[in-house]
Design a protein around this motif. Structure first.
Motif, PDB file in Angstrom:
ATOM      1  N   PHE A 169     -13.126 -34.076  14.734  1.00  0.00           N
ATOM      2  CA  PHE A 169     -14.543 -33.805  14.980  1.00  0.00           C
ATOM      3  C   PHE A 169     -15.040 -32.674  14.086  1.00  0.00           C
ATOM      4  CE2 PHE A 169     -17.603 -31.054  17.175  1.00  0.00           C
ATOM      5  CZ  PHE A 169     -18.673 -31.931  17.317  1.00  0.00           C
ATOM      6  N   LEU A 170     -14.291 -31.584  14.031  1.00  0.00           N
ATOM      7  CA  LEU A 170     -14.691 -30.442  13.206  1.00  0.00           C
ATOM      8  C   LEU A 170     -14.682 -30.796  11.728  1.00  0.00           C
ATOM      9  CD1 LEU A 170     -12.739 -27.587  15.030  1.00  0.00           C
ATOM     10  CD2 LEU A 170     -15.200 -28.041  15.129  1.00  0.00           C
ATOM     11  N   LEU A 171     -13.681 -31.566  11.313  1.00  0.00           N
ATOM     12  CA  LEU A 171     -13.568 -31.961   9.908  1.00  0.00           C
ATOM     13  C   LEU A 171     -14.789 -32.754   9.463  1.00  0.00           C
ATOM     14  CD1 LEU A 171     -11.575 -31.977   7.463  1.00  0.00           C
ATOM     15  CD2 LEU A 171     -10.824 -34.218   8.282  1.00  0.00           C
ATOM     16  N   MET A 172     -15.188 -33.730  10.278  1.00  0.00           N
ATOM     17  CA  MET A 172     -16.326 -34.568   9.917  1.00  0.00           C
ATOM     18  C   MET A 172     -17.637 -33.787   9.995  1.00  0.00           C
ATOM     19  SD  MET A 172     -16.536 -37.589   8.781  1.00  0.00           S
ATOM     20  CE  MET A 172     -17.948 -38.507   8.165  1.00  0.00           C
ATOM     21  N   THR A 173     -17.703 -32.858  10.934  1.00  0.00           N
ATOM     22  CA  THR A 173     -18.910 -32.034  11.063  1.00  0.00           C
ATOM     23  C   THR A 173     -19.131 -31.198   9.813  1.00  0.00           C
ATOM     24  OG1 THR A 173     -18.720 -31.917  13.481  1.00  0.00           O
ATOM     25  CG2 THR A 173     -20.018 -30.199  12.397  1.00  0.00           C
ATOM     26  N   VAL A 174     -18.089 -30.510   9.370  1.00  0.00           N
ATOM     27  CA  VAL A 174     -18.268 -29.623   8.208  1.00  0.00           C
ATOM     28  C   VAL A 174     -18.405 -30.418   6.915  1.00  0.00           C
ATOM     29  CG1 VAL A 174     -17.116 -27.675   9.329  1.00  0.00           C
ATOM     30  CG2 VAL A 174     -15.775 -29.238   7.921  1.00  0.00           C
ATOM     31  N   TRP A 175     -17.847 -31.643   6.855  1.00  0.00           N
ATOM     32  CA  TRP A 175     -18.058 -32.468   5.653  1.00  0.00           C
ATOM     33  C   TRP A 175     -19.525 -32.824   5.504  1.00  0.00           C
ATOM     34  CZ3 TRP A 175     -20.286 -37.280   5.237  1.00  0.00           C
ATOM     35  CH2 TRP A 175     -20.284 -37.821   3.939  1.00  0.00           C
ATOM     36  N   GLN A 176     -20.186 -33.108   6.618  1.00  0.00           N
ATOM     37  CA  GLN A 176     -21.574 -33.571   6.560  1.00  0.00           C
ATOM     38  C   GLN A 176     -22.548 -32.510   6.056  1.00  0.00           C
ATOM     39  OE1 GLN A 176     -22.777 -36.261  10.122  1.00  0.00           O
ATOM     40  NE2 GLN A 176     -20.935 -35.184  10.771  1.00  0.00           N
ATOM     41  N   MET A 177     -22.257 -31.253   6.299  1.00  0.00           N
ATOM     42  CA  MET A 177     -23.207 -30.202   5.956  1.00  0.00           C
ATOM     43  C   MET A 177     -23.470 -30.103   4.449  1.00  0.00           C
ATOM     44  SD  MET A 177     -24.246 -29.329   8.839  1.00  0.00           S
ATOM     45  CE  MET A 177     -25.243 -27.906   8.378  1.00  0.00           C
ATOM     46  N   PRO A 178     -22.451 -29.995   3.585  1.00  0.00           N
ATOM     47  CA  PRO A 178     -22.731 -29.991   2.140  1.00  0.00           C
ATOM     48  C   PRO A 178     -23.363 -31.303   1.676  1.00  0.00           C
ATOM     49  CG  PRO A 178     -20.504 -29.219   2.588  1.00  0.00           C
ATOM     50  CD  PRO A 178     -21.016 -29.806   3.869  1.00  0.00           C
ATOM     51  N   HIS A 179     -22.932 -32.399   2.290  1.00  0.00           N
ATOM     52  CA  HIS A 179     -23.459 -33.730   1.941  1.00  0.00           C
ATOM     53  C   HIS A 179     -24.974 -33.772   2.165  1.00  0.00           C
ATOM     54  CE1 HIS A 179     -23.558 -38.148   1.762  1.00  0.00           C
ATOM     55  NE2 HIS A 179     -24.250 -38.121   2.884  1.00  0.00           N
ATOM     56  N   PHE A 180     -25.421 -33.385   3.342  1.00  0.00           N
ATOM     57  CA  PHE A 180     -26.842 -33.473   3.669  1.00  0.00           C
ATOM     58  C   PHE A 180     -27.663 -32.337   3.064  1.00  0.00           C
ATOM     59  CE2 PHE A 180     -25.179 -36.180   7.163  1.00  0.00           C
ATOM     60  CZ  PHE A 180     -25.861 -37.340   6.795  1.00  0.00           C
ATOM     61  N   TYR A 181     -27.063 -31.169   2.900  1.00  0.00           N
ATOM     62  CA  TYR A 181     -27.790 -30.089   2.224  1.00  0.00           C
ATOM     63  C   TYR A 181     -28.036 -30.432   0.759  1.00  0.00           C
ATOM     64  CZ  TYR A 181     -27.675 -26.650   6.021  1.00  0.00           C
ATOM     65  OH  TYR A 181     -27.886 -25.969   7.193  1.00  0.00           O
ATOM     66  N   ALA A 182     -27.105 -31.144   0.133  1.00  0.00           N
ATOM     67  CA  ALA A 182     -27.313 -31.584  -1.249  1.00  0.00           C
ATOM     68  C   ALA A 182     -28.505 -32.539  -1.323  1.00  0.00           C
ATOM     69  CB  ALA A 182     -26.052 -32.262  -1.785  1.00  0.00           C
ATOM     70  N   ILE A 183     -28.585 -33.461  -0.364  1.00  0.00           N
ATOM     71  CA  ILE A 183     -29.737 -34.377  -0.314  1.00  0.00           C
ATOM     72  C   ILE A 183     -31.026 -33.582  -0.150  1.00  0.00           C
ATOM     73  CG2 ILE A 183     -30.853 -36.221   0.983  1.00  0.00           C
ATOM     74  CD1 ILE A 183     -28.083 -37.220   1.776  1.00  0.00           C
ATOM     75  N   ALA A 184     -30.997 -32.598   0.742  1.00  0.00           N
ATOM     76  CA  ALA A 184     -32.204 -31.813   1.020  1.00  0.00           C
ATOM     77  C   ALA A 184     -32.670 -31.042  -0.212  1.00  0.00           C
ATOM     78  CB  ALA A 184     -31.934 -30.847   2.171  1.00  0.00           C
ATOM     79  N   ILE A 185     -31.739 -30.659  -1.087  1.00  0.00           N
ATOM     80  CA  ILE A 185     -32.135 -29.942  -2.302  1.00  0.00           C
ATOM     81  C   ILE A 185     -32.805 -30.882  -3.291  1.00  0.00           C
ATOM     82  CG2 ILE A 185     -31.261 -28.764  -4.360  1.00  0.00           C
ATOM     83  CD1 ILE A 185     -29.198 -27.377  -2.583  1.00  0.00           C
ATOM     84  N   TYR A 186     -32.167 -32.043  -3.584  1.00  0.00           N
ATOM     85  CA  TYR A 186     -32.765 -32.896  -4.606  1.00  0.00           C
ATOM     86  C   TYR A 186     -33.921 -33.746  -4.068  1.00  0.00           C
ATOM     87  CZ  TYR A 186     -30.001 -37.162  -3.427  1.00  0.00           C
ATOM     88  OH  TYR A 186     -29.448 -38.263  -2.823  1.00  0.00           O
ATOM     89  N   ARG A 187     -34.085 -33.754  -2.733  1.00  0.00           N
ATOM     90  CA  ARG A 187     -35.246 -34.414  -2.127  1.00  0.00           C
ATOM     91  C   ARG A 187     -36.186 -33.383  -1.491  1.00  0.00           C
ATOM     92  NH1 ARG A 187     -36.231 -39.669  -3.685  1.00  0.00           N
ATOM     93  NH2 ARG A 187     -34.311 -40.924  -3.620  1.00  0.00           N
ATOM     94  N   LEU A 188     -36.176 -32.187  -2.039  1.00  0.00           N
ATOM     95  CA  LEU A 188     -36.911 -31.068  -1.444  1.00  0.00           C
ATOM     96  C   LEU A 188     -38.392 -31.390  -1.247  1.00  0.00           C
ATOM     97  CD1 LEU A 188     -36.749 -28.122  -0.486  1.00  0.00           C
ATOM     98  CD2 LEU A 188     -37.288 -27.426  -2.823  1.00  0.00           C
ATOM     99  N   LYS A 189     -39.020 -32.007  -2.230  1.00  0.00           N
ATOM    100  CA  LYS A 189     -40.449 -32.298  -2.134  1.00  0.00           C
ATOM    101  C   LYS A 189     -40.761 -33.258  -0.991  1.00  0.00           C
ATOM    102  CE  LYS A 189     -41.547 -31.398  -6.997  1.00  0.00           C
ATOM    103  NZ  LYS A 189     -42.065 -31.981  -8.272  1.00  0.00           N
ATOM    104  N   ASP A 190     -39.864 -34.199  -0.753  1.00  0.00           N
ATOM    105  CA  ASP A 190     -40.041 -35.131   0.360  1.00  0.00           C
ATOM    106  C   ASP A 190     -40.043 -34.398   1.696  1.00  0.00           C
ATOM    107  OD1 ASP A 190     -40.453 -37.521  -0.875  1.00  0.00           O
ATOM    108  OD2 ASP A 190     -38.408 -38.272  -0.648  1.00  0.00           O
ATOM    109  N   TYR A 191     -39.087 -33.495   1.865  1.00  0.00           N
ATOM    110  CA  TYR A 191     -38.995 -32.757   3.126  1.00  0.00           C
ATOM    111  C   TYR A 191     -40.184 -31.807   3.304  1.00  0.00           C
ATOM    112  CZ  TYR A 191     -34.307 -34.593   3.850  1.00  0.00           C
ATOM    113  OH  TYR A 191     -33.245 -35.437   4.066  1.00  0.00           O
TER     114      TYR A 191
END
Length: 289
Positions: A169-191
């Motif tokens: 559970f912890l492994l998958m949780t921490v994997w998701q954070m860099p994954h989704f933060y990367a999306i949030a950076i390159y899709r910043l204008k959308d957010y």
């Protein structure tokens, strides 16, 4: 052709990319727990039931987010926003997927796995659905639901929540954070257009990069802890730690980059490589040293 077009529309309404990604982790959790002793009927029920539950949650999420999706370039053509599927039609579709999926988990796996699936569903649709609109911590809250498929695969075999389940559970949780933060950076204008308080919007890209590095470091540590705790072997340890260190190196390069969007897209792509490598190592653990 018209029938094919309708089927295609409903297929994509269920966000198949999310479904397949989560099923990959479900397989990994199941095969790790099975330790080479695979019961095919249980495996089939776990994978199909979990896939349908995730698909149902994704359809409901599309319904809930239709006003947000209309404001974002990458989502404004989704079926509910465009009118290709009515809100009522989406609800019926989600209901059918959910009933069949949860029934499969209840009948063919165990009640713990059913509860894990229900918890993930609730957190994704209700808790994350609210948090993403109101708090900067929406991503970490959403990662709870994203970690449940890996745990469900594990509990389908073991029928217990133990140290291995917690580490997965912890492994998958921490994997998701860099994954989704990367999306949030390159899709910043959308957010920004949608008014969503993701970390890059509220705290800035520099702070987000530090968060990414922190979570990658945690991923590497937890990966090692799985092996040190006797849940995985040396091959898994070597593979995931090397992937984690490579990911960490790529993350550190972002501190001085001049093209944040390009760097973030690269980080997103590499996060998928890490996921594939991690799931492969977990799945093959029983046959590797």
């Amino acid at each position: 052709m018209a029938g094919y077009s309708v089927l295609r529309t409903y297929y994509y309404l269920a966000k198949p990319g999310i479904v397949y990604g989560n099923i990959l982790s479900t397989c990994a959790g199941f095969l790790l727990a099975a330790n080479g002793h695979i019961k095919l009927s249980l495996f089939t029920a776990t994978i199909s039931g979990t896939a349908l539950v995730i698909a149902s949650a994704c359809v409901v999420n599309n319904y809930i987010d239709r006003e947000i999706d209309e404001k974002m370039e990458r989502t404004r053509k989704r079926a509910i926003v465009s009118g290709a599927v009515s809100p009522a039609g989406a609800f019926i579709y989600a209901g059918l997927l959910g009933v069949i999926g949860f029934t499969a988990l209840a009948i063919s796996t165990n009640w713990l796995t059913f509860a894990v699936g229900a918890t993930g569903y609730f957190f994704y649709v209700v808790v994350y659905g609210t948090a993403k609109r109101t708090t900067i911590y929406g991503t970490i809250i959403g990662s709870i639901s994203g970690s449940m498929p890996l745990v469900a695969g594990y509990t389908a075999v073991t029928d217990r929540l133990d140290g291995g389940a917690l580490l997965l559970f912890l492994l998958m949780t921490v994997w998701q954070m860099p994954h989704f933060y990367a999306i949030a950076i390159y899709r910043l204008k959308d957010y920004q257009a949608a008014g969503l308080p993701v970390w890059p919007v509220k705290r800035g890209i520099r702070s987000t990069k530090r968060q990414i590095i922190l979570f990658i470091a945690l991923f590497t540590i937890i990966s090692a802890r799985l092996s040190l705790g006797g849940h995985t072997g040396k091959t898994y340890l070597a593979a995931t730690v090397l992937l984690g260190l490579a990911w960490l190196y790529k993350g550190a390069l972002g501190i001085k980059t001049k093209d944040d969007a390009k760097w973030a897209r690269g980080m997103f792509g590499f996060s998928l490589v890490v996921l594939l490598g991690m799931c492969a190592a977990l799945s093959l653990n029983a046959w590797l040293p």
